[in-house]
Design a protein around this motif. Structure first.
Motif, PDB file in Angstrom:
ATOM      1  N   GLU A   1      64.908   6.614 -35.363  1.00 22.56           N
ATOM      2  CA  GLU A   1      64.505   5.808 -34.194  1.00 22.56           C
ATOM      3  C   GLU A   1      65.421   4.582 -34.082  1.00 22.56           C
ATOM      4  OE1 GLU A   1      62.220   6.932 -32.176  1.00 22.56           O
ATOM      5  OE2 GLU A   1      61.049   8.325 -33.378  1.00 22.56           O
TER       6      GLU A   1
ATOM      7  N   GLU B   1      62.999   2.443 -28.193  1.00 21.02           N
ATOM      8  CA  GLU B   1      63.264   3.073 -29.496  1.00 21.02           C
ATOM      9  C   GLU B   1      63.001   2.091 -30.636  1.00 21.02           C
ATOM     10  OE1 GLU B   1      63.403   6.081 -29.727  1.00 21.02           O
ATOM     11  OE2 GLU B   1      64.145   6.773 -27.795  1.00 21.02           O
TER      12      GLU B   1
ATOM     13  N   HIS C   1      59.458   2.238 -31.151  1.00 19.76           N
ATOM     14  CA  HIS C   1      59.080   3.461 -31.883  1.00 19.76           C
ATOM     15  C   HIS C   1      59.315   3.273 -33.378  1.00 19.76           C
ATOM     16  CE1 HIS C   1      60.058   6.101 -28.096  1.00 19.76           C
ATOM     17  NE2 HIS C   1      59.091   5.242 -27.897  1.00 19.76           N
TER      18      HIS C   1
ATOM     19  N   GLU D   1      55.094  11.348 -26.505  1.00 20.67           N
ATOM     20  CA  GLU D   1      56.242  10.534 -26.087  1.00 20.67           C
ATOM     21  C   GLU D   1      57.503  11.400 -25.972  1.00 20.67           C
ATOM     22  OE1 GLU D   1      56.421   7.482 -25.113  1.00 20.67           O
ATOM     23  OE2 GLU D   1      58.585   7.105 -25.188  1.00 20.67           O
ATOM     24  N   GLN D   2      57.717  12.264 -26.942  1.00 15.87           N
ATOM     25  CA  GLN D   2      58.920  13.108 -26.919  1.00 15.87           C
ATOM     26  C   GLN D   2      58.882  14.089 -25.750  1.00 15.87           C
ATOM     27  OE1 GLN D   2      60.758  10.918 -29.015  1.00 15.87           O
ATOM     28  NE2 GLN D   2      61.889  12.772 -28.595  1.00 15.87           N
TER      29      GLN D   2
ATOM     30  N   GLU E   1      59.885  12.005 -22.782  1.00 19.15           N
ATOM     31  CA  GLU E   1      61.295  11.605 -22.815  1.00 19.15           C
ATOM     32  C   GLU E   1      62.218  12.776 -22.493  1.00 19.15           C
ATOM     33  OE1 GLU E   1      62.800   8.181 -23.821  1.00 19.15           O
ATOM     34  OE2 GLU E   1      60.983   8.198 -22.609  1.00 19.15           O
TER      35      GLU E   1
END
Ligand code: OFO
Length: 174
Positions: free
Chosen positions: A17, A50, A53, A126-127, A130
């Motif tokens: 991250e 990020e 994260h 989240e991924q 994204e």
């Protein structure tokens, strides 16, 4: 109690991250240099996200009484061939992060660590978001083209995404 194996894997994720944060910071700087303000702003926001994260895992480890380690970050690239190739690299990196998150979820399951498994759900979601966002951007770039005369229009499209994100933040959704 969280296992040593799980702590090690989460600390590695902190590094991933952290690298994403610096990679996107470098991309923001390149976009600025190329006169693409919308893209630069977008990358700055991604970089901040990020970092968040990374810190989220950092705080989680402290919370479960484990040792969070500040990572060594390797130098990201400073130059990019084109806006399209830059976004392709972002997409690739996000896919790598997703694979890594999936591995963490698998490990938490194997370790019977349901607290960490629950914690990781946020990252799974989240991924997904994204990757979808990056795919949308790449599709737009493919439609618009990425020759010199298209750059202004790409930047405008990214501006629209920035405006939406700002709106969501103001509404407390982001
Ligand atoms: Fe945190 O890796 Fe992207 O979202």
């Amino acid at each position: 109690m969280i296992s040593k194996k799980m702590v090690k894997a989460l600390n590695e994720q902190i590094g991933l991250e952290g690298y994403a944060s610096y990679l996107y910071l470098s991309m923001a700087s390149w976009c600025d240099k190329e006169g693409m303000e919308g893209c630069a702003q977008f990358m700055h926001r991604q970089s901040e996200e990020e970092r968040m994260h990374m810190l989220k895992i950092f705080h989680y480890l402290s919370e479960v009484d484990a040792h969070a380690l500040a990572p060594a970050i390797k130098q990201p690239p400073h130059e990019f061939e084109s806006v399209r190739s830059m976004f392709e690299q972002v997409y690739k990196h996000e896919q790598k992060v997703t694979a890594s998150i999936n591995k963490l979820v698998k490990l938490s399951y194997e370790e019977n660590d349901f607290t960490t498994m629950e914690f990781l759900q946020w990252y799974v979601e989240e991924q997904r978001e994204e990757e979808a966002l990056m795919r949308t951007i790449l599709d737009k770039i493919k439609l618009i083209g990425d020759g010199p005369s298209s750059l202004y229009y790409i930047d405008q499209e990214i501006e629209k995404i920035n405006a939406k994100a700002a709106e969501a933040e103001a509404g407390g959704e982001a």
